[in-house]
Design a protein around this motif. Structure first.
Motif, short mmCIF file in Angstrom:
data_model
loop_
_atom_site.label_atom_id
_atom_site.label_comp_id
_atom_site.label_asym_id
_atom_site.label_seq_id
_atom_site.Cartn_x
_atom_site.Cartn_y
_atom_site.Cartn_z
N UNK A 64 7.55 5.28 -5.08
CA UNK A 64 6.87 6.57 -5.09
C UNK A 64 6.28 6.85 -3.73
N UNK A 65 6.51 8.06 -3.22
CA UNK A 65 5.89 8.45 -1.98
C UNK A 65 4.39 8.58 -2.19
N UNK A 66 3.63 8.34 -1.17
CA UNK A 66 2.17 8.26 -1.26
C UNK A 66 1.56 9.53 -1.87
N UNK A 67 0.37 9.36 -2.44
CA UNK A 67 -0.44 10.45 -2.98
C UNK A 67 0.27 11.22 -4.09
N UNK A 68 0.87 10.49 -5.02
CA UNK A 68 1.48 11.13 -6.18
C UNK A 68 2.78 11.83 -5.90
N UNK A 69 3.40 11.49 -4.78
CA UNK A 69 4.66 12.11 -4.40
C UNK A 69 5.79 11.75 -5.35
N UNK A 70 7.01 12.21 -5.07
CA UNK A 70 8.13 11.98 -5.98
C UNK A 70 8.56 10.52 -6.03
N UNK A 71 9.18 10.14 -7.14
CA UNK A 71 9.81 8.83 -7.26
C UNK A 71 11.20 8.93 -6.64
N UNK A 72 11.50 8.05 -5.71
CA UNK A 72 12.77 8.09 -5.00
C UNK A 72 13.26 6.68 -4.70
N UNK A 73 14.55 6.57 -4.41
CA UNK A 73 15.08 5.30 -3.91
C UNK A 73 15.57 5.45 -2.48
N UNK A 74 15.65 6.69 -1.99
CA UNK A 74 16.08 6.97 -0.61
C UNK A 74 15.18 8.06 -0.05
N UNK A 75 14.54 7.81 1.07
CA UNK A 75 13.62 8.79 1.64
C UNK A 75 13.79 8.86 3.15
N UNK A 76 13.66 10.06 3.67
CA UNK A 76 13.79 10.30 5.11
C UNK A 76 12.50 9.89 5.82
N UNK A 77 12.66 9.05 6.85
CA UNK A 77 11.54 8.69 7.73
C UNK A 77 11.82 9.32 9.09
N UNK B 19 5.30 7.86 10.26
CA UNK B 19 5.12 6.81 9.28
C UNK B 19 5.31 7.39 7.88
N UNK B 20 5.76 6.55 6.97
CA UNK B 20 5.89 6.93 5.57
C UNK B 20 5.50 5.75 4.71
N UNK B 21 4.59 5.96 3.78
CA UNK B 21 4.13 4.90 2.89
C UNK B 21 4.70 5.14 1.50
N UNK B 22 5.29 4.10 0.92
CA UNK B 22 5.82 4.19 -0.44
C UNK B 22 5.38 2.95 -1.23
N UNK B 23 5.33 3.09 -2.55
CA UNK B 23 4.94 1.97 -3.40
C UNK B 23 5.89 1.83 -4.57
N UNK B 24 6.10 0.59 -5.02
CA UNK B 24 6.89 0.35 -6.21
C UNK B 24 6.34 -0.86 -6.95
N UNK B 25 6.66 -0.93 -8.23
CA UNK B 25 6.29 -2.08 -9.05
C UNK B 25 7.45 -3.07 -9.05
N UNK B 26 7.15 -4.32 -8.74
CA UNK B 26 8.19 -5.37 -8.69
C UNK B 26 8.51 -5.79 -10.12
N UNK B 27 9.37 -5.01 -10.76
CA UNK B 27 9.69 -5.22 -12.18
C UNK B 27 11.17 -5.49 -12.43
N UNK B 28 11.92 -5.78 -11.35
CA UNK B 28 13.36 -6.01 -11.50
C UNK B 28 13.74 -7.21 -10.63
N UNK B 29 13.56 -8.43 -11.15
CA UNK B 29 13.73 -9.64 -10.34
C UNK B 29 15.14 -9.81 -9.79
N UNK B 30 15.19 -10.45 -8.63
CA UNK B 30 16.47 -10.71 -7.98
C UNK B 30 16.35 -10.59 -6.48
N UNK B 31 17.45 -10.23 -5.84
CA UNK B 31 17.48 -10.02 -4.39
C UNK B 31 18.08 -8.64 -4.12
N UNK B 32 17.40 -7.88 -3.24
CA UNK B 32 17.72 -6.47 -3.09
C UNK B 32 17.72 -6.07 -1.62
#
Length: 535
Positions: free
Chosen positions: A482-495, A500-513
């Protein structure tokens, strides 16, 4: 996405143990913590938690050489799935299992794979040699089997070399059995920049780009980018303005300029718009002179699922005579916003709703900063088609960036302090064509070196810091941030450059990525990193 030949040599020696197991091992020095295997018990446990309908969708995807008809008499000798590009759409519902058998019939011992872009799937099905699997050899088959647990607009493509910039891609649509949107029809729109089999191959493009700008004076004094350079010193070069024939090349200081694009500038992208000169820009595999046509009726509400499958081009997309209501980006819903046009980087997807007017209207995909475009048509009544070079007024209307969108309430991440923060410096430039993350090019020979470590259950923040003169669409596998401050949920974002761009995710899908720039050429030379769960 390292070089095909290099990876082929590496994978030839992996034996039956499998690339995922190799990548999961600690380095011989003991400096790398133990990492979860892409096929370990934790991955299986996460898969069992996903909803399941019990239905299995079986498909066969044959990757092979193909002579593609791009319309208007343009033929391209390329590679494609089952002889067409885009490949045949795969459509299934949340909770269905996809069983997709890849058959590699490519030439010259070319290995390949399939990455399921944007899906949160099990790690060993992510299609990234040598991290999650061995690359699929010529004459061999590999079956990808996984549950689909999130509705949305996705697509799939190889993750070997720069095969992304050939014809090996297709849409993947995961439908919601409880679809909240109301509309009458859908139109999947796939955008692509095309060079393969027309002016050269993506591997030839990469070889030229790897030469870098050398000692050329780019006008900014740094030699690390080509934003804002003085074009007065470029006399005699083919600048991609159409003045030279598609197959021509010129040089400066002995450097070929057949594929490298100079002078592509965009305010929306913060400067330099792209590296590669493409002879064609396609919408659903067709050139503007002979476009794909959507036929509908006035007053009907249509959902457009727009996918940028390009290698080096962002597109500014507008439908003449219409407003676009943005409903989703990268598969996840957002608070609806009405715009005239949208900007979509490589790997991004946007869903929009339009209410059709009466007549013939151009859907224009302007190659941002490159003075070229793709086009398709919407026909709901009588009227003549516009010129292939049409530029609708909507292209210069209201355009929102992703950071101005807000996630819909039901997909917004709960507010939580980050347990782990990774600073992701985007480094490199055109001088040496040395794109990298944190100053280090990703090493496919040692993919588990210097991983970005996370632990299951953590809230992880990625702080992208773009130190370069160019924009980068940063893609994270297996997760939606998720992009900062309630922004959209994305997997690809333009920087953007120097931003700077801050994003957050929950580590809920174990493995290597993988985490990488979705510019096919930037990722290939090293702008990649491994996000790995600790065992």
């Amino acid at each position: 996405m390292n070089s095909i030949n290099r990876r082929s040599v590496l994978l030839a020696g992996l034996g039956v143990a499998g690339a995922g197991a190799l990548a999961a091992c600690s380095s011989s020095s003991g400096s790398t913590p133990s990492l979860l295997s892409p096929s370990g018990s934790a991955v299986g446990a996460a898969e069992k938690k996903r909803p399941s309908t019990g239905k299995v969708r079986n498909v066969t995807l044959t990757a092979a050489p193909a002579m593609l008809d791009l319309g208007g008499g343009v033929m391209a000798k390329s590679w494609a799935f089952s002889g067409q590009t885009p490949g045949k759409e795969i459509r299934l519902s949340v909770g269905d299992t996809l069983a997709a058998e890849l058959s590699n019939q490519l030439p010259n011992k070319t290995t390949t794979s399939i990455h399921w872009h944007g899906l949160a799937l099990r790690s060993d099905m992510d299609g990234v040699p040598p991290v999650t699997q061995k690359a699929v050899r010529v004459g061999s088959n590999f079956t990808y089997r996984f549950l689909t647990d999130a509705p949305g607009t996705y697509f799939f493509h190889p993750h070997v070399g720069v095969q992304l910039d050939r014809g090996l891609y297709a849409p993947l649509i995961v439908e919601d059995s409880k679809e909240p949107l109301s509309y009458d029809d859908e139109w999947v729109v796939v955008l692509d920049d095309w060079v393969d089999g027309v002016t050269g191959t993506p591997d030839e493009v990469l070889a030229e780009l790897r030469q870098g700008m050398g000692g050329m004076d780019m006008g900014d004094g740094s030699g690390s980018g080509h934003s804002g350079h003085d074009m007065g010193d470029m006399e005699g070069m083919d600048m991609g303005d159409g003045s030279a024939s598609p197959s021509s090349s010129s040089s400066s200081g002995g450097m070929s300029m057949k594929f490298m694009l100079m002078g592509a500038e965009s305010e929306l992208l913060g400067g330099d718009a792209g590296d590669v000169k493409y002879p064609y820009h396609l919408v659903n595999g067709r050139v503007p002179a002979d476009p794909d046509i959507y036929r509908g009726k006035p007053g009907k509400r249509v959902r457009l699922r727009i996918i940028n499958a390009g290698g080096d081009t962002a597109y500014r997309v507008a439908l003449g005579g219409h407003k676009l209501t943005i409903t989703h980006t990268d598969g996840f819903p957002v608070e609806h916003q009405q715009v005239d046009a949208l900007l979509i980087g490589m790997g991004e997807r946007y869903d929009v709703l339009v209410t059709l007017e009466d007549g013939v209207f151009p859907l224009v995909a302007l190659a941002e900063g490159k003075d070229a475009s793709g086009m398709a048509l919407v026909r709901t009544g009588s009227g003549s088609a516009p010129q292939a070079s049409v530029r609708t007024k909507e292209l210069n209307g209201r355009i929102l960036s992703a950071s101005q969108l807000q996630a819909a309430d039901d997909v917004r991440l709960a507010s939580k302090k980050a347990d782990r923060v990774h600073r992701i410096e985007l480094t490199g430039g055109m001088d040496k064509y040395n794109w990298a993350i944190n100053g280090k090019a990703f090493d496919m020979d040692d993919p588990s070196a210097n991983p970005l470590l996370v632990e299951e259950g953590q809230r992880v923040r990625l702080e992208f810091v773009n130190t370069t003169e160019m924009w980068h669409p940063m893609h994270l596998h297996g997760h939606t941030y998720q992009l900062a401050s309630g922004g959209p949920r994305k997997d690809t974002a333009i920087v953007l450059p120097k931003k700077k761009l801050s994003v957050e995710f929950d580590a809920d899908n174990p493995g290597q990525w993988m985490l990488h720039c979705h510019n096919a050429y930037h990722g290939e030379v090293g702008m990649m990193a491994l996000v790995a769960y600790q065992a």
